[in-house]
Design a protein around this motif. Structure first.
Motif, mmCIF file in Angstrom:
data_model
loop_
_atom_site.group_PDB
_atom_site.id
_atom_site.type_symbol
_atom_site.label_atom_id
_atom_site.label_comp_id
_atom_site.label_asym_id
_atom_site.label_seq_id
_atom_site.Cartn_x
_atom_site.Cartn_y
_atom_site.Cartn_z
ATOM 1 N N THR A 47 3.482 13.194 -1.168
ATOM 2 C CA THR A 47 2.424 13.310 -2.159
ATOM 3 C C THR A 47 2.923 13.602 -3.571
ATOM 4 O OG1 THR A 47 2.219 15.653 -1.703
ATOM 5 C CG2 THR A 47 0.823 14.187 -0.434
ATOM 6 N N THR A 48 4.221 13.563 -3.778
ATOM 7 C CA THR A 48 4.705 13.862 -5.116
ATOM 8 C C THR A 48 4.827 12.600 -5.950
ATOM 9 O OG1 THR A 48 7.064 13.574 -4.669
ATOM 10 C CG2 THR A 48 6.094 15.705 -4.107
ATOM 11 N N ILE A 49 4.938 12.792 -7.223
ATOM 12 C CA ILE A 49 5.072 11.667 -8.123
ATOM 13 C C ILE A 49 6.362 10.901 -7.812
ATOM 14 C CG2 ILE A 49 6.247 12.997 -9.924
ATOM 15 C CD1 ILE A 49 4.486 11.520 -11.967
ATOM 16 N N GLU A 50 7.366 11.628 -7.374
ATOM 17 C CA GLU A 50 8.619 10.973 -6.993
ATOM 18 C C GLU A 50 8.442 10.114 -5.752
ATOM 19 O OE1 GLU A 50 9.927 14.706 -7.589
ATOM 20 O OE2 GLU A 50 12.089 14.187 -7.802
ATOM 21 N N ASP A 51 7.642 10.597 -4.830
ATOM 22 C CA ASP A 51 7.374 9.799 -3.644
ATOM 23 C C ASP A 51 6.774 8.461 -4.058
ATOM 24 O OD1 ASP A 51 8.262 11.687 -1.784
ATOM 25 O OD2 ASP A 51 6.346 12.744 -1.814
ATOM 26 N N GLY A 52 5.851 8.505 -5.013
ATOM 27 C CA GLY A 52 5.242 7.277 -5.497
ATOM 28 C C GLY A 52 6.284 6.350 -6.098
ATOM 29 N N TYR A 53 7.172 6.933 -6.829
ATOM 30 C CA TYR A 53 8.235 6.179 -7.484
ATOM 31 C C TYR A 53 9.135 5.492 -6.456
ATOM 32 C CZ TYR A 53 12.698 5.631 -10.008
ATOM 33 O OH TYR A 53 13.858 5.152 -10.531
ATOM 34 N N HIS A 54 9.632 6.267 -5.522
ATOM 35 C CA HIS A 54 10.550 5.700 -4.528
ATOM 36 C C HIS A 54 9.871 4.690 -3.629
ATOM 37 C CE1 HIS A 54 13.062 9.408 -5.392
ATOM 38 N NE2 HIS A 54 13.807 8.385 -5.718
ATOM 39 N N SER A 55 8.646 5.000 -3.301
ATOM 40 C CA SER A 55 7.898 4.084 -2.454
ATOM 41 C C SER A 55 7.758 2.730 -3.146
ATOM 42 C CB SER A 55 6.530 4.679 -2.158
ATOM 43 O OG SER A 55 5.753 3.798 -1.396
ATOM 44 N N LEU A 84 -1.278 -1.219 -4.101
ATOM 45 C CA LEU A 84 -2.422 -0.321 -4.025
ATOM 46 C C LEU A 84 -1.848 1.067 -3.793
ATOM 47 C CD1 LEU A 84 -5.487 -0.093 -3.899
ATOM 48 C CD2 LEU A 84 -5.368 -0.596 -1.457
ATOM 49 N N VAL A 85 -2.223 2.012 -4.643
ATOM 50 C CA VAL A 85 -1.613 3.338 -4.541
ATOM 51 C C VAL A 85 -2.678 4.375 -4.204
ATOM 52 C CG1 VAL A 85 -0.081 4.977 -5.678
ATOM 53 C CG2 VAL A 85 -0.037 2.580 -6.349
ATOM 54 N N ILE A 86 -2.340 5.285 -3.353
ATOM 55 C CA ILE A 86 -3.297 6.250 -2.800
ATOM 56 C C ILE A 86 -3.954 7.142 -3.841
ATOM 57 C CG2 ILE A 86 -1.622 8.073 -2.337
ATOM 58 C CD1 ILE A 86 -4.285 7.000 0.181
ATOM 59 N N ASN A 87 -3.275 7.401 -4.957
ATOM 60 C CA ASN A 87 -3.925 8.144 -6.035
ATOM 61 C C ASN A 87 -3.214 7.934 -7.372
ATOM 62 O OD1 ASN A 87 -1.763 10.059 -6.293
ATOM 63 N ND2 ASN A 87 -2.578 11.113 -4.493
ATOM 64 N N ASP A 88 -3.840 8.371 -8.427
ATOM 65 C CA ASP A 88 -3.313 8.134 -9.775
ATOM 66 C C ASP A 88 -1.953 8.778 -9.976
ATOM 67 O OD1 ASP A 88 -5.652 6.857 -10.277
ATOM 68 O OD2 ASP A 88 -6.533 8.468 -11.470
ATOM 69 N N TRP A 89 -1.783 9.903 -9.343
ATOM 70 C CA TRP A 89 -0.553 10.663 -9.526
ATOM 71 C C TRP A 89 0.650 9.853 -9.020
ATOM 72 C CZ3 TRP A 89 1.129 14.114 -12.538
ATOM 73 C CH2 TRP A 89 2.130 15.027 -12.191
ATOM 74 N N LEU A 90 0.534 9.343 -7.821
ATOM 75 C CA LEU A 90 1.609 8.512 -7.285
ATOM 76 C C LEU A 90 1.719 7.205 -8.073
ATOM 77 C CD1 LEU A 90 1.883 8.896 -3.452
ATOM 78 C CD2 LEU A 90 2.293 10.496 -5.285
ATOM 79 N N ALA A 91 0.594 6.745 -8.589
ATOM 80 C CA ALA A 91 0.609 5.503 -9.357
ATOM 81 C C ALA A 91 1.483 5.640 -10.599
ATOM 82 C CB ALA A 91 -0.811 5.102 -9.745
ATOM 83 N N MET A 92 1.515 6.842 -11.156
ATOM 84 C CA MET A 92 2.406 7.072 -12.292
ATOM 85 C C MET A 92 3.844 6.789 -11.894
ATOM 86 S SD MET A 92 1.532 10.489 -14.488
ATOM 87 C CE MET A 92 2.817 10.177 -15.718
ATOM 88 N N GLY A 93 4.190 7.236 -10.722
ATOM 89 C CA GLY A 93 5.527 6.982 -10.212
ATOM 90 C C GLY A 93 5.764 5.493 -10.042
ATOM 91 N N ALA A 94 4.750 4.809 -9.517
ATOM 92 C CA ALA A 94 4.867 3.368 -9.291
ATOM 93 C C ALA A 94 5.032 2.628 -10.617
ATOM 94 C CB ALA A 94 3.640 2.862 -8.551
ATOM 95 N N LEU A 95 4.300 3.091 -11.611
ATOM 96 C CA LEU A 95 4.367 2.472 -12.933
ATOM 97 C C LEU A 95 5.794 2.532 -13.462
ATOM 98 C CD1 LEU A 95 1.829 1.251 -13.863
ATOM 99 C CD2 LEU A 95 1.108 3.453 -14.761
ATOM 100 N N ARG A 96 6.416 3.674 -13.276
ATOM 101 C CA ARG A 96 7.782 3.808 -13.752
ATOM 102 C C ARG A 96 8.743 2.913 -12.965
ATOM 103 N NH1 ARG A 96 11.445 9.248 -13.383
ATOM 104 N NH2 ARG A 96 13.441 8.271 -13.865
ATOM 105 N N ALA A 97 8.513 2.867 -11.671
ATOM 106 C CA ALA A 97 9.361 2.017 -10.838
ATOM 107 C C ALA A 97 9.269 0.568 -11.309
ATOM 108 C CB ALA A 97 8.942 2.140 -9.379
ATOM 109 N N PHE A 110 0.861 -1.183 0.000
ATOM 110 C CA PHE A 110 0.000 0.000 0.000
ATOM 111 C C PHE A 110 0.901 1.238 0.000
ATOM 112 C CE2 PHE A 110 -4.130 1.787 2.119
ATOM 113 C CZ PHE A 110 -4.215 2.722 1.096
ATOM 114 N N ILE A 111 0.881 1.951 -1.097
ATOM 115 C CA ILE A 111 1.641 3.196 -1.162
ATOM 116 C C ILE A 111 0.754 4.303 -0.639
ATOM 117 C CG2 ILE A 111 2.824 4.836 -2.666
ATOM 118 C CD1 ILE A 111 3.641 2.561 -4.428
ATOM 119 N N PHE A 112 1.021 4.664 0.593
ATOM 120 C CA PHE A 112 0.131 5.563 1.314
ATOM 121 C C PHE A 112 0.771 6.938 1.425
ATOM 122 C CE2 PHE A 112 -1.972 7.058 5.261
ATOM 123 C CZ PHE A 112 -3.286 6.901 4.848
ATOM 124 N N GLY A 113 0.581 7.734 0.395
ATOM 125 C CA GLY A 113 1.203 9.056 0.385
ATOM 126 C C GLY A 113 0.156 10.134 0.587
#
Lengths: 340, 340
Positions: free
Chosen positions: B223-231, B246-259, B185-188
DNA sequence: TTGAAAGCGGTACCAA
DNA sequence: TTGGTACCGCTTTCAA
């Protein structure tokens, strides 16, 4: 129940309205006895009194707030502008009031009128429909009202611009160098007044490379992500299809990316995609997007700086500022494929 | 040079200030001879007179503008809220004034204070730091000042919420059904006050499926896209690694997608990713994102509706509104892989 | 059909 | 150190 006024506080604290003003504003040069201050502050607290900003600014002539008009919240480029403005003005003790117009001419006019009525200390405008606002803007300019426009120099007010023309030449050089000759342009703007210099630069680059222009390669469309998607679909359906797509901004480029994927085209092997703005998301797309960084944050900062400066010196000479755009090459552009 | 006032117009037109007011406002019930109207309007035009909104609202008691506070322009979810509010209020002849706080507690307090001082007709607030604003909000509530909060019911003011709890249960059910047992759970979030019910629902779903909770699977971040990525990077580095995120929002999910892409993991074959909000971009990511639609537009509309209603009836009973979130399944979620 | 004048809630100058 | 008060630019009775 109404919100408490200065008079309410004064009465309850047993002082004059002036005194209340002095203590809540800590007016410099007006010494107040500790005892009185205590009493007033206590009543302020108790009543939850907050001065009426309208009255304050009406009387004192300034509001310490600046108004910002942006066309479209959906385009990430504008966030960074907002961010830049905000960072700058907050640091100087100014408030920021934001309005957006959703790229609707009528709404833009209304919004502008609204901002004018509010008598902010300065206005920062990202106008999309230039002619429509000409009358209002020239009036303001004549009155030396602090206004800075972003992205155009159509009026006699301070302005900050991005060197999109040069930037376009740079991306085009990049693409041409990679061997692309059929380069589509997804030109999705909010109004016909916008982005014209990019079209011009695109044409010049083509001409400079001795490539005849195919008008069908310029697809004029709207500003939504779907517009980008459909535009790319149209362009990619051509035979021979373009081998590269230049997209007006990252947002529409996302749409183009999807269109490419759905068409079974790999980026950049089969099709190169480059865009403008280099917003935060550009690096996070798959593949990371080649984009021209227009640096919205810096744009915003400069605009705010100009505005603040103009507030201080209403009669200084007109100021113009250029922010240099800069090509950031990532993985979405590559050598032109040989079309079979 | 100062902007012209009503008095300037009156003098030049040879009428009283009242008359000017009548013609520019087209005050109902006050008939003005065509000839006078002509003359006044001409002067208005000539001088570029626009009424001072501060004075207007000070005198008349209303400003026909409502204030909107949102935490973060970067998160696309909030655009749609803004859009929803804007669409609704504009239709009713109200202006919208926007402010954002960049998720900074101090800035949120300042901004709120600023809005309060402006005496707007109503306030719509997406607060992130609840406790800090409690004092101010209770004062407002007591005075029956029109305020609606989004996303919490911490105060005695009107509110609209999203059923995130139920929604979370739905995504979790979806993932569990696909055979996932290690679900990160990426909880940003912007502050500790936010999103707690989603954590709770996540835990309950796990428990309900008889899966022991691994605290290491909840990654609290920013809450940044980078946070999503690193998380996502952190989560994916675990052994055994989670098979779903599971990602807290689409924005962070973009980061996760790249990761995921950088880790050589295919989505959804190797790793499933689901997120919240279902913003415009969700369908355009590669692959299209499974996301819980929280319908910001509707959220905004409802909030605006409540605000407008409250303006009309300041003394009606407290209103609470639920917007139902709804799971939208796309291609980023699939059967759990067998980890080797 | 138009005008005079009293405020709306503050600020700032001058007097006390 | 505090109070009195004119005035910012407009709306809104009330009279004319």
């Amino acid at each position: 129940m109404k919100r408490p006024t200065q008079a309410d506080v004064a009465k309850l604290a047993g002082v004059s309205r002036a005194t209340v003003s002095y203590v809540v504003n800590e007016t410099p040069g007006v010494p107040i006895s500790a005892e009185t201050r205590q009493r007033v502050l206590a009543v302020v607290q108790q009543l939850g009194y907050a001065p009426d900003a309208r009255a304050q600014s009406l009387r004192s002539g300034g509001s310490r707030t600046i108004g910002l008009l942006i066309p479209d919240l959906h385009n990430p480029h504008y966030w960074s502008i907002v961010q830049g403005v905000e960072d700058c003005v907050r640091g100087q003790g100014y408030d920021l009031l934001l309005t957006s117009t959703s790229l609707d001419p009528e709404r833009e006019a209304q919004t502008l009128a609204g901002l004018l009525g509010r008598r902010m200390d300065a206005l920062i405008l990202t106008l999309s429909f230039l002619e429509q606002s000409r009358a209002a803007l020239t009036q303001l300019a004549a009155k030396r009202y602090p206004v800075v426009t972003l992205g155009n120099t159509a009026f006699d007010v301070d302005a900050v611009l991005t060197t999109y023309g040069i930037a376009t030449a740079q991306v085009m050089a990049h693409l041409l160098e990679l061997g692309h000759t059929r380069i589509g342009f997804i030109f999705g703007v909010g109004s016909k007044d916008l982005g014209t210099n990019r079209i011009a630069a695109y044409r010049e680059s083509l001409a400079g490379a001795g490539i005849g222009e195919d008008p069908g390669l310029i697809d004029r469309t709207g500003t939504t992500i779907e517009d980008g998607y459909h535009s790319a679909k149209r362009l990619l359906a051509q035979t021979p299809r373009p081998t590269a797509l230049l997209v007006i901004n990252d947002w529409l480029a996302m749409g183009a990316l999807r269109a490419a994927a759905e068409s079974g085209l790999r980026v950049p092997t089969d099709i190169s995609i480059a865009s403008f703005d280099d917003t935060e998301m550009a690096a996070y797309l798959q593949p990371p997007l080649t984009s021209v960084r227009s640096n919205g944050h810096e744009l915003g900062r400069q605009a705010a700086t100009l505005a603040l400066q103009r507030i201080r010196q209403p009669d200084g000479p007109l100021m113009r500022m250029q922010i240099e755009a800069q090509l950031v090459i990532r993985s979405s552009t590559g050598p032109a494929p040989v079309l079979t």
